[in-house]
Design a protein around this motif. Structure first.
Motif, PDB file in Angstrom:
ATOM      1  N   THR A 318       0.809  -1.233   0.000  1.00 53.45           N
ATOM      2  CA  THR A 318       0.000   0.000   0.000  1.00 53.45           C
ATOM      3  C   THR A 318       0.835   1.274   0.000  1.00 53.45           C
ATOM      4  O   THR A 318       0.282   2.367  -0.109  1.00 53.45           O
ATOM      5  CB  THR A 318      -0.921   0.029   1.234  1.00 53.45           C
ATOM      6  OG1 THR A 318      -0.122  -0.087   2.424  1.00 53.45           O
ATOM      7  CG2 THR A 318      -1.918  -1.111   1.184  1.00 53.45           C
ATOM      8  N   ALA A 322       4.383   5.491  -6.683  1.00 56.07           N
ATOM      9  CA  ALA A 322       3.789   6.689  -7.273  1.00 56.07           C
ATOM     10  C   ALA A 322       4.587   7.155  -8.482  1.00 56.07           C
ATOM     11  O   ALA A 322       5.800   6.917  -8.581  1.00 56.07           O
ATOM     12  CB  ALA A 322       3.722   7.809  -6.244  1.00 56.07           C
ATOM     13  N   ASN A 351      -0.016   9.857  -9.920  1.00 58.17           N
ATOM     14  CA  ASN A 351      -0.868   8.682  -9.758  1.00 58.17           C
ATOM     15  C   ASN A 351      -0.148   7.645  -8.924  1.00 58.17           C
ATOM     16  O   ASN A 351       1.052   7.763  -8.658  1.00 58.17           O
ATOM     17  CB  ASN A 351      -1.297   8.112 -11.121  1.00 58.17           C
ATOM     18  CG  ASN A 351      -0.124   7.661 -11.956  1.00 58.17           C
ATOM     19  OD1 ASN A 351       0.566   6.702 -11.631  1.00 58.17           O
ATOM     20  ND2 ASN A 351       0.126   8.373 -13.059  1.00 58.17           N
ATOM     21  N   GLY A 352      -0.853   6.624  -8.499  1.00 55.16           N
ATOM     22  CA  GLY A 352      -0.282   5.599  -7.624  1.00 55.16           C
ATOM     23  C   GLY A 352      -0.480   5.952  -6.166  1.00 55.16           C
ATOM     24  O   GLY A 352      -1.403   6.697  -5.803  1.00 55.16           O
ATOM     25  N   HIS A 353       0.389   5.428  -5.294  1.00 52.47           N
ATOM     26  CA  HIS A 353       0.318   5.676  -3.860  1.00 52.47           C
ATOM     27  C   HIS A 353       1.622   6.302  -3.381  1.00 52.47           C
ATOM     28  O   HIS A 353       2.710   5.854  -3.760  1.00 52.47           O
ATOM     29  CB  HIS A 353       0.045   4.381  -3.093  1.00 52.47           C
ATOM     30  CG  HIS A 353      -1.319   3.814  -3.332  1.00 52.47           C
ATOM     31  ND1 HIS A 353      -1.602   2.972  -4.373  1.00 52.47           N
ATOM     32  CD2 HIS A 353      -2.493   4.006  -2.669  1.00 52.47           C
ATOM     33  CE1 HIS A 353      -2.886   2.647  -4.355  1.00 52.47           C
ATOM     34  NE2 HIS A 353      -3.454   3.267  -3.330  1.00 52.47           N
ATOM     35  N   ASP A 354       1.498   7.332  -2.545  1.00 51.67           N
ATOM     36  CA  ASP A 354       2.691   8.043  -2.104  1.00 51.67           C
ATOM     37  C   ASP A 354       3.307   7.394  -0.867  1.00 51.67           C
ATOM     38  O   ASP A 354       2.931   6.288  -0.471  1.00 51.67           O
ATOM     39  CB  ASP A 354       2.367   9.521  -1.860  1.00 51.67           C
ATOM     40  CG  ASP A 354       1.308   9.728  -0.776  1.00 51.67           C
ATOM     41  OD1 ASP A 354       1.223   8.906   0.160  1.00 51.67           O
ATOM     42  OD2 ASP A 354       0.561  10.735  -0.864  1.00 51.67           O
ATOM     43  N   SER A 359      -3.485   7.955  -1.853  1.00 50.74           N
ATOM     44  CA  SER A 359      -3.409   8.197  -3.287  1.00 50.74           C
ATOM     45  C   SER A 359      -2.520   9.411  -3.530  1.00 50.74           C
ATOM     46  O   SER A 359      -2.668  10.455  -2.887  1.00 50.74           O
ATOM     47  CB  SER A 359      -4.805   8.453  -3.862  1.00 50.74           C
ATOM     48  OG  SER A 359      -5.603   7.288  -3.742  1.00 50.74           O
ATOM     49  N   ASN A 372      -5.605  16.896  -5.047  1.00 50.30           N
ATOM     50  CA  ASN A 372      -5.970  15.941  -6.080  1.00 50.30           C
ATOM     51  C   ASN A 372      -4.761  15.672  -6.964  1.00 50.30           C
ATOM     52  O   ASN A 372      -3.635  16.066  -6.644  1.00 50.30           O
ATOM     53  CB  ASN A 372      -7.188  16.416  -6.886  1.00 50.30           C
ATOM     54  CG  ASN A 372      -6.935  17.723  -7.611  1.00 50.30           C
ATOM     55  OD1 ASN A 372      -5.810  18.047  -7.969  1.00 50.30           O
ATOM     56  ND2 ASN A 372      -8.007  18.490  -7.831  1.00 50.30           N
ATOM     57  N   ARG A 373      -4.948  15.015  -8.065  1.00 47.12           N
ATOM     58  CA  ARG A 373      -3.847  14.521  -8.883  1.00 47.12           C
ATOM     59  C   ARG A 373      -3.171  15.602  -9.722  1.00 47.12           C
ATOM     60  O   ARG A 373      -2.103  15.355 -10.286  1.00 47.12           O
ATOM     61  CB  ARG A 373      -4.350  13.416  -9.825  1.00 47.12           C
ATOM     62  CG  ARG A 373      -4.866  12.172  -9.135  1.00 47.12           C
ATOM     63  CD  ARG A 373      -5.337  11.133 -10.146  1.00 47.12           C
ATOM     64  NE  ARG A 373      -4.291  10.835 -11.121  1.00 47.12           N
ATOM     65  CZ  ARG A 373      -4.340  11.180 -12.412  1.00 47.12           C
ATOM     66  NH1 ARG A 373      -5.380  11.843 -12.878  1.00 47.12           N
ATOM     67  NH2 ARG A 373      -3.362  10.855 -13.230  1.00 47.12           N
TER      68      ARG A 373
END
Length: 386
Positions: A318, A322, A351-354, A359, A372-373
């Protein structure tokens, strides 16, 4: 009396016998618009408009530097450089009086230069100047996300002993070592770096290595009065989940090639946060790639574009993984030898997980992360040197 005399002149040099002291400085102010800005409460604040004097082509500063000939091909030298926020008069670098640089040393015409104090590491000296963010069209917002590799000189090294070679046909090299200052431990909080550069004809090259032990304190926390949001490691989700790492390592390399009125550039960094206790002593690895182009439309008008891609490895199911894509563009028009105006734009997607497991959100250097992205920063500025 010396400083008073120097301050009375735009560029002042006061000389006595074979020594001199120079007062110098730079003011860079700009109007910015930022999309998806966050409020201090963490809510989505929408578009933000602000004046900013710390993220332009350069950050505002003033300084003193001096030299004295000692005889026997030796020269004593010093430099004290202060960063400040033009809009409110606040000291930069966490409130340090001379937070940008503060050192004294000896230069030998045969052996090179040895300096002691608060200084730049080898990544900054040999590779950072090849990044788009250090050009005359890229602003501080053009730095790699969170300036994670220190190419854009967000962090200085305290308590440092530094060696810089003489120029050997375009080849230079050097290194820096910072004593950690912790009783009973030589290694804790130490910072070490080595680098080399070459400039000849149309080609400029640089390569460097940086290692910091206990990086949240030794490097990212090197400014006084650090807070969780001002510390470059804990203040951004790109990196904050790795704040407990026992070591931070950077390998960086870059090149520029001049071709007529154009300059082509590329640089790369590999960043590793090692032994992260909160993640089972795992390591987090980042790879960053940048390509850039600068072009003189006329002798006074310089334009440029860059693309940067940052990928972080998966640390767990998890955390990590990113990707950050950033586009930068800018133009600079020279009004005189000392004054220019410029405009710059950055756009980033994520995008992805930091590092926190959430997110990934856009995180352009020098502004609060988006919620946001995507995020965009535009700036129109004026730079004046004295």
């Amino acid at each position: 009396m010396l400083i008073v005399c120097a301050a009375a002149m735009p560029v002042a040099t006061v000389a006595h016998a074979q020594g001199s002291v120079t007062l110098y400085g730079l003011i860079d102010e700009g109007f910015e618009t930022i999309s998806n800005a966050t409020t201090t409460a963490g809510a989505l604040g929408g578009r933000q408009f602000r004046l900013d004097a710390t993220n332009g082509l350069n950050s505002s500063r003033w300084g003193l530097k001096g030299r004295e000939e000692l005889g026997g091909a030796l020269t004593a030298l010093f430099q004290l450089e202060n960063g400040f926020e033009l809009n409110n008069g606040r000291l930069g670098q966490g409130g340090a009086l001379f937070g940008r640089q503060a050192f004294v040393g000896i230069e030998s015409k045969q052996l090179g230069t040895l300096t002691l104090g608060r200084q730049y590491d080898s990544i900054v000296d040999y590779v950072g100047k090849l990044e788009f963010g250090d050009s005359n069209v890229g602003t501080g917002h053009s730095a790699h996300p969170a300036d994670l590799d220190n190419f854009n000189n967000s962090r200085r090294t305290n308590n440092a002993v530094k060696y810089t070679s003489n120029d050997y046909g375009g080849l230079t090299f050097g290194g820096i070592y910072s004593l950690g200052g912790v009783a009973g431990s030589v290694a804790r909080n130490q910072v070490f770096s080595l680098g080399s550069g070459y400039h000849g004809g149309p080609v400029t090259l640089g390569i460097a290595y940086l290692q910091a032990r206990n990086p949240a304190t030794s490097l990212f926390g090197s400014n006084p009065n650090e807070t969780p949001t001002s510390n470059g490691l804990t203040g951004t989700p790109v990196l904050s989940g790795y704040a407990g790492a026992s070591a931070y390592n950077v390998i960086g390399a870059g090149a520029l090639y001049a071709l007529g009125d154009a300059v082509l550039g590329a640089n790369y960094s590999n960043v590793r946060f090692s032994n992260i206790p909160a993640l089972g002593n795992s390591s987090a690895i980042f790879n960053d790639f940048e390509v850039n182009l600068q072009y003189h439309v006329t002798p006074r008008l310089l334009t440029g574009i860059a693309y940067n891609y940052l990928h972080s490895s998966h640390v767990s199911a998890t955390v990590g993984g990113a990707n950050y894509s950033q586009f930068s563009a800018g133009m600079n028009y020279t009004l005189s030898r000392r004054t220019d105006v410029y405009a710059a734009l950055q756009y980033q997607t994520a995008n992805g997980h930091d590092s926190t497991g959430a997110s990934a959100v856009a995180s352009i250097a020098g502004v609060s992360p988006s919620l946001n992205r995507q995020q965009t920063v535009g700036r129109v500025g004026l730079r004046h040197r004295f």
